[in-house]
Design an enzyme around this catalytic site. Structure first.
Site, mmCIF file in Angstrom:
data_model
loop_
_atom_site.group_PDB
_atom_site.id
_atom_site.type_symbol
_atom_site.label_atom_id
_atom_site.label_comp_id
_atom_site.label_asym_id
_atom_site.label_seq_id
_atom_site.Cartn_x
_atom_site.Cartn_y
_atom_site.Cartn_z
ATOM 1 C CE LYS A 13 7.160 -4.482 -1.794
ATOM 2 N NZ LYS A 13 6.616 -4.249 -0.597
ATOM 3 N NE ARG A 88 2.023 -8.791 -2.545
ATOM 4 C CZ ARG A 88 2.474 -7.415 -2.689
ATOM 5 N NH1 ARG A 88 2.820 -7.411 -3.998
ATOM 6 N NH2 ARG A 88 2.592 -6.542 -1.808
ATOM 7 N NE ARG A 122 2.352 3.804 1.937
ATOM 8 C CZ ARG A 122 2.320 2.428 1.489
ATOM 9 N NH1 ARG A 122 3.800 1.938 1.022
ATOM 10 N NH2 ARG A 122 1.915 1.577 1.954
ATOM 11 N NE ARG A 154 -0.952 1.392 -0.622
ATOM 12 C CZ ARG A 154 -0.021 0.275 -0.892
ATOM 13 N NH1 ARG A 154 1.078 1.136 -1.384
ATOM 14 N NH2 ARG A 154 0.018 -0.559 -0.491
ATOM 15 N NE ARG A 165 -0.364 -4.256 2.881
ATOM 16 C CZ ARG A 165 0.040 -2.918 2.883
ATOM 17 N NH1 ARG A 165 -0.652 -2.215 3.797
ATOM 18 N NH2 ARG A 165 0.952 -2.221 2.215
HETATM 19 P P1 AP5 Z 1 7.271 2.392 0.061
HETATM 20 O O1 AP5 Z 1 8.427 2.434 -0.836
HETATM 21 O O2 AP5 Z 1 5.647 2.674 -0.162
HETATM 22 O O3 AP5 Z 1 7.213 0.663 0.393
HETATM 23 P P2 AP5 Z 1 6.770 -0.489 -0.285
HETATM 24 O O4 AP5 Z 1 7.562 -1.571 -0.012
HETATM 25 O O5 AP5 Z 1 6.553 -0.220 -1.865
HETATM 26 O O6 AP5 Z 1 5.363 -0.528 0.628
HETATM 27 P P3 AP5 Z 1 3.965 -1.105 0.002
HETATM 28 O O7 AP5 Z 1 3.034 -1.085 1.020
HETATM 29 O O8 AP5 Z 1 3.706 -0.652 -1.266
HETATM 30 O O9 AP5 Z 1 4.075 -2.593 -0.129
HETATM 31 P P4 AP5 Z 1 2.984 -3.746 -0.331
HETATM 32 O O10 AP5 Z 1 3.792 -4.912 -0.911
HETATM 33 O O11 AP5 Z 1 2.126 -4.232 0.752
HETATM 34 O O12 AP5 Z 1 2.035 -3.098 -1.484
HETATM 35 P P5 AP5 Z 1 1.634 -3.370 -2.755
HETATM 36 O O13 AP5 Z 1 1.020 -1.877 -3.410
HETATM 37 O O14 AP5 Z 1 2.676 -4.032 -3.529
HETATM 38 O O15 AP5 Z 1 7.667 3.039 1.461
HETATM 39 C C1 AP5 Z 1 6.718 3.077 2.489
HETATM 40 C C2 AP5 Z 1 6.694 4.281 3.191
HETATM 41 O O16 AP5 Z 1 8.197 4.431 3.696
HETATM 42 C C3 AP5 Z 1 6.788 5.486 2.341
HETATM 43 O O17 AP5 Z 1 6.029 6.661 3.015
HETATM 44 C C4 AP5 Z 1 8.104 6.072 1.894
HETATM 45 O O18 AP5 Z 1 8.344 7.400 1.736
HETATM 46 C C5 AP5 Z 1 8.720 5.607 3.194
HETATM 47 N N1 AP5 Z 1 10.309 5.104 3.217
HETATM 48 C C6 AP5 Z 1 10.726 4.257 1.972
HETATM 49 N N2 AP5 Z 1 12.023 4.001 2.249
HETATM 50 C C7 AP5 Z 1 12.548 4.619 3.430
HETATM 51 C C8 AP5 Z 1 13.766 4.914 3.963
HETATM 52 N N3 AP5 Z 1 14.859 4.355 3.637
HETATM 53 N N4 AP5 Z 1 13.728 5.685 5.112
HETATM 54 C C9 AP5 Z 1 12.474 6.243 5.587
HETATM 55 N N5 AP5 Z 1 11.459 6.280 4.883
HETATM 56 C C10 AP5 Z 1 11.419 5.457 3.905
HETATM 57 O O19 AP5 Z 1 0.263 -4.132 -2.919
HETATM 58 C C11 AP5 Z 1 -0.858 -3.857 -2.337
HETATM 59 C C12 AP5 Z 1 -2.009 -4.888 -2.249
HETATM 60 O O20 AP5 Z 1 -1.966 -5.479 -3.899
HETATM 61 C C13 AP5 Z 1 -1.469 -6.344 -1.818
HETATM 62 O O21 AP5 Z 1 -1.635 -6.275 -0.369
HETATM 63 C C14 AP5 Z 1 -2.339 -7.397 -2.417
HETATM 64 O O22 AP5 Z 1 -3.843 -7.260 -2.016
HETATM 65 C C15 AP5 Z 1 -2.452 -6.664 -4.043
HETATM 66 N N6 AP5 Z 1 -1.176 -7.224 -4.614
HETATM 67 C C16 AP5 Z 1 -0.334 -6.456 -5.189
HETATM 68 N N7 AP5 Z 1 0.553 -7.312 -5.930
HETATM 69 C C17 AP5 Z 1 -0.085 -8.572 -6.045
HETATM 70 C C18 AP5 Z 1 0.595 -9.958 -6.330
HETATM 71 N N8 AP5 Z 1 1.578 -9.891 -7.021
HETATM 72 N N9 AP5 Z 1 -0.305 -10.777 -5.915
HETATM 73 C C19 AP5 Z 1 -1.446 -10.787 -5.273
HETATM 74 N N10 AP5 Z 1 -1.899 -9.606 -4.927
HETATM 75 C C20 AP5 Z 1 -1.353 -8.621 -5.071
HETATM 76 MG MG MG Z 2 4.754 -0.112 -3.108
#
Ligand code: AP5
Ligand code: MG
Ligand code: ZN
Length: 208
Positions: A13, A88, A122, A154, A165
């Site tokens: 994402k 979410r 990552r 992270r 997660r």
């Molecule tokens: P990346 O682009 O980082 O993936 P992502 O989907 O953004 O993964 P996240 O871990 O950020 O998602 P998340 O939803 O768990 O975390 P968030 O920060 O939102 O890609 C991953 C890796 O793959 C990278 O190394 C990239 O280079 C590589 N890659 C990407 N595309 C590729 C491809 N096509 N081929 C090969 N490699 C590739 O949330 C974190 C925490 O915050 C949550 O757990 C929660 O505690 C809290 N939080 C956030 N939002 C909320 C909410 N709305 N409500 C409640 N709690 C929340």
């Molecule tokens: Mg992300």
């Protein structure tokens, strides 16, 4: 147009949101990035949510909505907005509905095995850029191409946390796909980063 990105943790994402932001030249909000910034700066909110993020649980809906809506108020969203990581839960979607009309949901699909590989390699920068040791390495090891800061792993990248997660995603976030119905566009998250971008642009009718 206002866009939401859905997809399991590590499905890509953040990576694709950055590329779409550049292409469309509209702002984005990543709730995950905002929480991490608050944790780093040890704000009141940061101290409150630190343990929740480390466990991989969701921050309470109201707290998240308030942070996100406060951010929207300070932005020019007249040309549109992209949301990464919000909503979410169904409750978050309901709260959002009152302040923003969502046009398109991009749902990136990826298997759990791939998720573990992606998150395992990552490397993240405080500026928001994301790299992968194998799939998207920075030009200079350990350093961000964009801003020169040191890259880090992270706190929620432990295997136990990732598993939680994924569980939280399935229980609380996946129902949103049904909730948004016809507005959802599914994207295959398996191919390379540029190929996924191409599919997104094609399905949105944006030329390269
Ligand atoms: P990346 O682009 O980082 O993936 P992502 O989907 O953004 O993964 P996240 O871990 O950020 O998602 P998340 O939803 O768990 O975390 P968030 O920060 O939102 O890609 C991953 C890796 O793959 C990278 O190394 C990239 O280079 C590589 N890659 C990407 N595309 C590729 C491809 N096509 N081929 C090969 N490699 C590739 O949330 C974190 C925490 O915050 C949550 O757990 C929660 O505690 C809290 N939080 C956030 N939002 C909320 C909410 N709305 N409500 C409640 N709690 C929340
Ligand atoms: Mg992300
Ligand atoms: Zn950077």
């Amino acid at each position: 147009m206002n866009y939401i990105f859905l997809g399991m943790p590590g499905s890509g994402k953040g990576t694709q949101v950055e590329l779409l932001v550049k292409k469309l030249n509209i702002p984005m909000i990543s709730t995950g990035n905002l929480f991490r910034k608050n944790i780093k700066n040890e704000t009141k909110l940061g101290l409150k949510v630190k343990d929740i993020l480390e466990k991989g649980d969701l921050v309470p809906d109201k707290v998240t909505f308030e942070m996100m809506s406060a951010e929207i108020k300070n932005m020019d969203i007249s040309q549109g907005l992209i949301l990464d990581g919000y909503p979410r839960s169904l409750r978050q979607a309901e709260l959002l509905k009152d302040i923003l009309n969502i046009d398109i949901i991009l749902n990136i699909e990826l298997s759990e095995d791939q998720v573990l590989l992606r998150i395992g390699g990552r490397r993240t920068c405080k500026c928001g850029e994301t790299y992968h040791l194998k799939f998207n390495p920075p030009q200079k090891e350990g350093v961000c191409d964009k801003c020169g800061q040191e890259l880090y792993i992270r706190d929620d990248a432990q295997e136990e946390t990732i598993k939680n997660r994924i569980k939280v995603y399935k229980e609380q976030t996946e129902p949103l796909i049904k909730y948004y119905g016809d507005k959802v566009i599914n994207i295959d998250g398996n191919p390379s980063i540029p190929e996924v971008t191409e599919e997104i642009f094609r399905k949105l009718g944006i030329s390269d």
